[in-house]
Design a protein around this motif. Structure first.
Motif, mmCIF file in Angstrom:
data_model
loop_
_atom_site.group_PDB
_atom_site.id
_atom_site.type_symbol
_atom_site.label_atom_id
_atom_site.label_comp_id
_atom_site.label_asym_id
_atom_site.label_seq_id
_atom_site.Cartn_x
_atom_site.Cartn_y
_atom_site.Cartn_z
ATOM 1 N N GLY A 174 -8.017 8.326 5.852
ATOM 2 C CA GLY A 174 -6.942 7.365 6.130
ATOM 3 C C GLY A 174 -7.343 5.929 5.793
ATOM 4 O O GLY A 174 -6.624 4.984 6.097
ATOM 5 N N LYS A 220 0.838 -1.197 0.000
ATOM 6 C CA LYS A 220 0.000 0.000 0.000
ATOM 7 C C LYS A 220 0.875 1.250 0.000
ATOM 8 O O LYS A 220 1.814 1.365 0.786
ATOM 9 C CB LYS A 220 -0.916 -0.018 1.234
ATOM 10 C CG LYS A 220 -1.870 1.163 1.302
ATOM 11 C CD LYS A 220 -1.401 2.210 2.279
ATOM 12 C CE LYS A 220 -2.174 3.494 2.129
ATOM 13 N NZ LYS A 220 -1.803 4.505 3.119
ATOM 14 N N ASP A 273 -5.418 2.447 4.271
ATOM 15 C CA ASP A 273 -4.717 1.448 5.105
ATOM 16 C C ASP A 273 -5.643 0.259 5.338
ATOM 17 O O ASP A 273 -5.224 -0.906 5.262
ATOM 18 C CB ASP A 273 -4.351 2.032 6.490
ATOM 19 C CG ASP A 273 -3.295 3.108 6.424
ATOM 20 O OD1 ASP A 273 -2.560 3.158 5.430
ATOM 21 O OD2 ASP A 273 -3.209 3.910 7.385
HETATM 22 MG MG MG Z 1 -2.572 7.485 5.747
#
Ligand code: MG
Ligand code: ASP
Length: 406
Positions: free
Chosen positions: A151, A7, A154
């Motif tokens: 976010g 990632k 992830d």
């Molecule tokens: Mg991040």
């Protein structure tokens, strides 16, 4: 041959030069014979810009349309990464959330992944094709694009690693690993070779913002070995793994701090059954999360002080709730203070080492730092202190627990 999910965060795909570096890294793994699944974030700053457009268009925006707009950042980087890989002679194909598909709940803007259909991907991986997946997005029960909360790529990466039974999930970011404490404050902070899921969860929830908290929960549940590392250099990062996989466990793994708390004291409230319920019930009803609590032993006049912490953003609201209880509780006064910081020492080693908390208190005492509130869990001791001592406390504790880099 290994199956690896890689990632790349926003800074790792910030422009075409960086995307070429990402593609070169992926090609290297493919050339070694690995099956590679790439998950990308939007270019750094892009999601913020898109959110800005949405709120400018309407402050009461439709959450479905918010998702339609903000999910586009990852679509761009997924396509560009696939093209760049193809340009390097690597067989690659981009996948948007709905194409996989990644099924999520209907909570637009903060959806949760429910199921990933891996059939198509498995076929492609087995013929050696690299899958480049747009992170942060899925498809809801209403057949519309959803996003997973800021976010969230992830979490996309860990969810794919779990669903595809990958050998490892590498999270490339702009720091080269997880540190014993914030290296901007303590220059002797050291990069950890490994940390347990539980410790990482505590670090993440305390504001060490390396990984989205939910991605760590998911990795822990499905036992996905995670590695946090930088995409700018060829360096091993920090492995986030099971406790059994860590050979030598230090007494403390890390020290975290959070400036997100405020302290409230209800002074001289009657020391009788039901008082705590009368204070904390209404706070819970107001959706205020109380974190640390301390109640003094009753004084001769049968009153006591009750001190607790709440998120800083909820301080005024909490005081208002307590003031609304003045007639019922008959306390003397209510005081609030947001010039505080919560410092926590974290480590699964606490289960087997005695005296961790005592060492923390003695270290702070030696520096003349007053502890206002204490709370503990199985793998964490937290203290609330005046925020002017943040640096002093972090440095002193870092040395006391022998975490300073050699
Ligand atoms: Mg991040
Ligand atoms: N681009 C999204 C964000 O900025 C998701 C991510 O980067 O993880 O929040």
């Amino acid at each position: 041959m290994a199956r690896i999910v890689k990632k790349f965060g926003g800074t790792s795909v910030a422009d075409m030069e960086r995307i070429r570096a990402v593609a070169a890294r992926v090609k290297k793994a493919v050339d070694q014979g690995d099956q590679v699944v790439v998950v990308v974030s939007a270019m750094s700053g892009v999601t913020n810009q898109l959110v800005g457009y949405v709120t400018e268009a309407s402050s009461l925006y439709d959450a479905r349309e918010y998702d339609a707009v903000v999910a586009s950042g990852e679509q761009v980087t997924a396509g560009l990464t696939a093209i760049t890989l193809q340009e390097m002679g690597v067989d690659a194909r981009s996948w948007l959330g709905w194409q996989v598909p990644v099924h999520t709940t209907d909570a637009h803007g903060s959806a949760r992944i429910e199921e990933i259909d891996t059939k198509l991907l498995e076929e492609r991986l087995n013929i050696g094709q690299v899958a480049v997946i747009a992170g942060f997005q899925g498809i809801g029960p209403d057949n519309r694009i959803t996003t997973l909360g800021r976010g969230g790529s992830d979490t996309t990466a860990v969810a794919f690693a779990a669903a595809l039974k990958a050998d490892r999930c590498d999270i490339y970011t702009d720091v080269d690993g997880v540190y014993t404490t914030d290296p901007r404050i303590v220059t002797s902070a050291a990069k950890l070779d490994a940390i347990t899921y539980e410790e990482m969860l505590e670090m993440a929830s305390l504001g060490a913002k390396v990984l989205q908290t939910r991605s760590v929960e998911l990795a822990m549940r499905y036992r996905v070995p995670l590695q946090v590392l930088t995409s700018f250099e060829d360096l091993p990062g920090t492995m986030v793994v099971d406790e059994e996989d860590i050979v030598e466990q230090a007494e403390i793994s890390g020290i975290a701090y959070s400036s997100d708390e405020a302290k409230i004291t209800v002074e001289q409230v009657a020391d009788r059954p039901g008082v705590s319920a009368a204070i904390f019930g209404p706070l819970a009803d107001a959706n205020i999360n109380v974190d640390m609590i301390v109640q003094n032993v009753g004084a001769a006049d049968n009153t006591t002080d009750v001190t607790f912490t709440v998120p800083r953003a909820d301080m005024e609201r909490s005081v208002a709730v307590i003031e609304g209880l003045a007639d019922e509780l008959k306390y003397k006064s209510v005081a609030s203070n947001d010039k505080v910081v919560k410092v926590s020492v974290i480590g699964v080693g606490m289960r087997s080492h005695a005296g961790i908390a005592a060492k923390m208190f003695a270290t702070l005492a030696e520096k003349g730092i007053n502890i206002q509130v204490i709370s503990t869990s199985e793998i964490k001791v937290s203290v609330l202190i005046a925020d002017e001592y943040t640096e002093l406390a972090l440095r002193a504790l870092h040395t006391a627990y022998q975490l300073d880099a050699a």
